[in-house]
Design a protein around this motif. Structure first.
Motif, PDB file in Angstrom:
ATOM      1  N   GLN A   1       0.828  -1.206   0.000  1.00  0.00           N
ATOM      2  CA  GLN A   1       0.000   0.000   0.000  1.00  0.00           C
ATOM      3  C   GLN A   1       0.864   1.258   0.000  1.00  0.00           C
ATOM      4  O   GLN A   1       0.584   2.209  -0.730  1.00  0.00           O
ATOM      5  CB  GLN A   1      -0.931   0.008   1.223  1.00  0.00           C
ATOM      6  CG  GLN A   1      -1.848   1.217   1.240  1.00  0.00           C
ATOM      7  CD  GLN A   1      -2.817   1.196   2.407  1.00  0.00           C
ATOM      8  OE1 GLN A   1      -3.344   0.142   2.749  1.00  0.00           O
ATOM      9  NE2 GLN A   1      -3.045   2.343   3.003  1.00  0.00           N
TER      10      GLN A   1
ATOM     11  N   LYS B   1      -8.327  -2.757  -1.358  1.00  0.00           N
ATOM     12  CA  LYS B   1      -8.249  -2.388   0.057  1.00  0.00           C
ATOM     13  C   LYS B   1      -8.172  -0.862   0.202  1.00  0.00           C
ATOM     14  O   LYS B   1      -8.833  -0.269   1.066  1.00  0.00           O
ATOM     15  CB  LYS B   1      -7.019  -3.044   0.685  1.00  0.00           C
ATOM     16  CG  LYS B   1      -6.760  -2.659   2.123  1.00  0.00           C
ATOM     17  CD  LYS B   1      -5.472  -3.305   2.613  1.00  0.00           C
ATOM     18  CE  LYS B   1      -5.027  -2.693   3.929  1.00  0.00           C
ATOM     19  NZ  LYS B   1      -3.668  -3.122   4.294  1.00  0.00           N
ATOM     20  N   MET B   2      -7.393  -0.216  -0.680  1.00  0.00           N
ATOM     21  CA  MET B   2      -7.252   1.245  -0.624  1.00  0.00           C
ATOM     22  C   MET B   2      -8.576   1.932  -0.950  1.00  0.00           C
ATOM     23  O   MET B   2      -8.881   2.984  -0.396  1.00  0.00           O
ATOM     24  CB  MET B   2      -6.148   1.697  -1.581  1.00  0.00           C
ATOM     25  CG  MET B   2      -4.753   1.273  -1.129  1.00  0.00           C
ATOM     26  SD  MET B   2      -3.479   1.515  -2.396  1.00  0.00           S
ATOM     27  CE  MET B   2      -3.322   3.311  -2.364  1.00  0.00           C
TER      28      MET B   2
ATOM     29  N   LYS C   1     -11.564   0.691  -0.184  1.00  0.00           N
ATOM     30  CA  LYS C   1     -12.370   0.549   1.032  1.00  0.00           C
ATOM     31  C   LYS C   1     -11.958   1.547   2.104  1.00  0.00           C
ATOM     32  O   LYS C   1     -12.768   1.984   2.920  1.00  0.00           O
ATOM     33  CB  LYS C   1     -12.265  -0.874   1.575  1.00  0.00           C
ATOM     34  CG  LYS C   1     -13.016  -1.887   0.748  1.00  0.00           C
ATOM     35  CD  LYS C   1     -12.856  -3.286   1.276  1.00  0.00           C
ATOM     36  CE  LYS C   1     -13.562  -4.276   0.364  1.00  0.00           C
ATOM     37  NZ  LYS C   1     -13.254  -5.664   0.688  1.00  0.00           N
ATOM     38  N   LEU C   2     -10.662   1.935   2.109  1.00  0.00           N
ATOM     39  CA  LEU C   2     -10.155   2.908   3.076  1.00  0.00           C
ATOM     40  C   LEU C   2     -10.334   4.347   2.589  1.00  0.00           C
ATOM     41  O   LEU C   2      -9.852   5.289   3.220  1.00  0.00           O
ATOM     42  CB  LEU C   2      -8.661   2.642   3.350  1.00  0.00           C
ATOM     43  CG  LEU C   2      -8.342   1.308   4.041  1.00  0.00           C
ATOM     44  CD1 LEU C   2      -6.830   1.064   4.048  1.00  0.00           C
ATOM     45  CD2 LEU C   2      -8.896   1.305   5.463  1.00  0.00           C
ATOM     46  N   ASN C   3     -11.012   4.518   1.437  1.00  0.00           N
ATOM     47  CA  ASN C   3     -11.253   5.844   0.837  1.00  0.00           C
ATOM     48  C   ASN C   3      -9.972   6.586   0.473  1.00  0.00           C
ATOM     49  O   ASN C   3      -9.937   7.815   0.446  1.00  0.00           O
ATOM     50  CB  ASN C   3     -12.127   6.720   1.755  1.00  0.00           C
ATOM     51  CG  ASN C   3     -13.512   6.152   1.905  1.00  0.00           C
ATOM     52  OD1 ASN C   3     -14.116   5.693   0.932  1.00  0.00           O
ATOM     53  ND2 ASN C   3     -14.017   6.138   3.133  1.00  0.00           N
TER      54      ASN C   3
END
Length: 198
Positions: free
Chosen positions: A134, A182-183, A185-187
């Motif tokens: 990430q 995943k990024m 979902k983490l906005n």
């Protein structure tokens, strides 16, 4: 465009079509032309004996590539391969050298582009040692967003495919896809019809 089409044609450049996956020049070859992309995307890479590939970059429309070799007798240390169907200007080495002697402002423009690309390679190299995928992706996207002059959240449309992003960050495509989801979902980024906005 690094050098205008008008100047390239005046100097005798030809516009050549390259099909997707066609080799434009090969590692170990001698530089004979100034190359500038009119349309399409090119990949600069190396292949290794174990079948692995290392990608140095993906120049695209308006960019030049291989230009630093015109100023030396060194052989190419990379391959240039068309990622998409491409139209590429080719200007003979002697004509290019004559042009930059006659019009030094063009030499400075090409040199500035080369310096920016070298800076990009340094930035990429600096985070390849980071293990967290990430952070690797964020550092690349931060640099690209800044380079293209975007500031607002989700304002920057990432100009690379997931495969290209994986190549630039030294990751497997599967890892990159999983991390990008995943990024989202983490906005941190937004995905819209497969396009990534950062």
């Amino acid at each position: 465009m690094i050098i205008s089409e008008e100047i390239l044609f005046e100097q005798g450049a030809v516009l050549q079509d390259f099909a997707q996956d066609e080799l434009i020049f090969k590692e170990g070859g001698l530089s004979q032309y100034y190359f500038q992309i009119r349309t399409g995307v090119v990949k600069l890479n190396n292949f290794f004996e174990d079948g692995k590939e290392f990608v140095h970059g993906f120049p695209y429309e308006g960019h030049c590539f291989g230009e630093t070799y015109l100023l030396t007798d060194k052989r190419y240390a990379v391959n240039a391969i068309a990622v998409t169907d491409c139209k590429v200007f080719k200007l003979d080495k002697k004509k290019y050298l004559n042009l930059i002697h006659q019009q030094p402002q063009i030499f400075f423009k090409v040199s500035r582009y080369s310096a920016e690309r070298l800076h990009f390679r340094y930035v990429i190299s600096s985070f390849l040692a980071i293990l967290d995928p990430q952070i690797r992706i964020q550092k690349l996207l931060d640099h690209l967003k800044s380079y293209f002059g975007y500031n607002e959240k989700y304002s920057f449309l990432v100009p690379f495919t997931r495969y290209q992003l994986a190549s630039l960050t030294g990751m497997r495509v599967e890892t990159l896809i999983r991390t990008v989801k995943k990024m989202e979902k983490l906005n941190i980024l937004r995905i819209d019809n497969t396009k990534i906005y950062y």
